[in-house]
Enzyme design. Sequence first.
Site, short mmCIF file in Angstrom:
data_model
loop_
_atom_site.label_atom_id
_atom_site.label_comp_id
_atom_site.label_asym_id
_atom_site.label_seq_id
_atom_site.Cartn_x
_atom_site.Cartn_y
_atom_site.Cartn_z
N HIS A 34 1.01 12.10 2.04
CA HIS A 34 -0.46 11.64 2.66
C HIS A 34 -0.74 10.36 2.32
CE1 HIS A 34 -4.91 12.65 3.13
NE2 HIS A 34 -4.88 11.50 2.14
N GLU A 35 -0.31 9.74 1.22
CA GLU A 35 -0.41 8.51 0.69
C GLU A 35 0.30 7.37 1.84
OE1 GLU A 35 -3.17 7.78 -0.68
OE2 GLU A 35 -3.20 9.82 -1.59
N HIS A 86 -1.31 6.81 5.12
CA HIS A 86 -2.27 5.76 4.97
C HIS A 86 -1.74 4.35 4.94
CE1 HIS A 86 -5.52 8.47 4.60
NE2 HIS A 86 -5.57 8.59 3.27
#
Length: 213
Positions: A53-54, A57
Amino acid sequence: MFKFSKRELGDLTIAFVALTICFEIATAGMNVNGIISSLPIVIVGVVIGSISHELGHKFTAIKYGCDAEFKLWPLGLLLGLVTSFFGFVFASPGSIHIHPEYVSDEVSGRIFIAGPMVNMVLAIMLIVIAALIYPLNGHSSFFHLIYLICTIGFSVNSYLATFNLFPIYSLDGTKVLKWNAKIWIVAIVISGIMMLMSITIGAENMVKLFLVL
């Protein structure tokens, strides 16, 4: 350049450990044997989902010429710990901070939808893998472990995608909705359906239904 600062690595480590504890409490309660037996599975599901997820980003931010850094939110972790005792996890361990801070709504939206999209893709991949190895599930402890990792990973990633798409406070959904309401609706509907199916039907029963169809 794709890199992590020492502070960011520390914050990510704390967030991953805290999320793992929260999910363990939510799934196994205070059953020590249950916590020990499910710990490797939950760790894999949480760590893969959270890291991806990170990274989603950060990779997208770099693509648009920005820097991005994960910063811990202790209050969000505390909320996750409290809710885990009620059988679910409502946590926001931290968020990505973009540099420069002010970018267009489109760039911001694309950066912040990347995380939930990664979780959605992972969830679909994991449930497909679970369906493929299901026939071998009862013949080998190794395949049984992989099967459990995939089914729990599907539930975790579906949850992470849906939760982060909520348009509240500093969650990803606020930036995505501000950029494009139609894309936000499509994303949260798809992830929400997957999460609800994992809660109501259960990932293991979903696999059986897929095989029947």
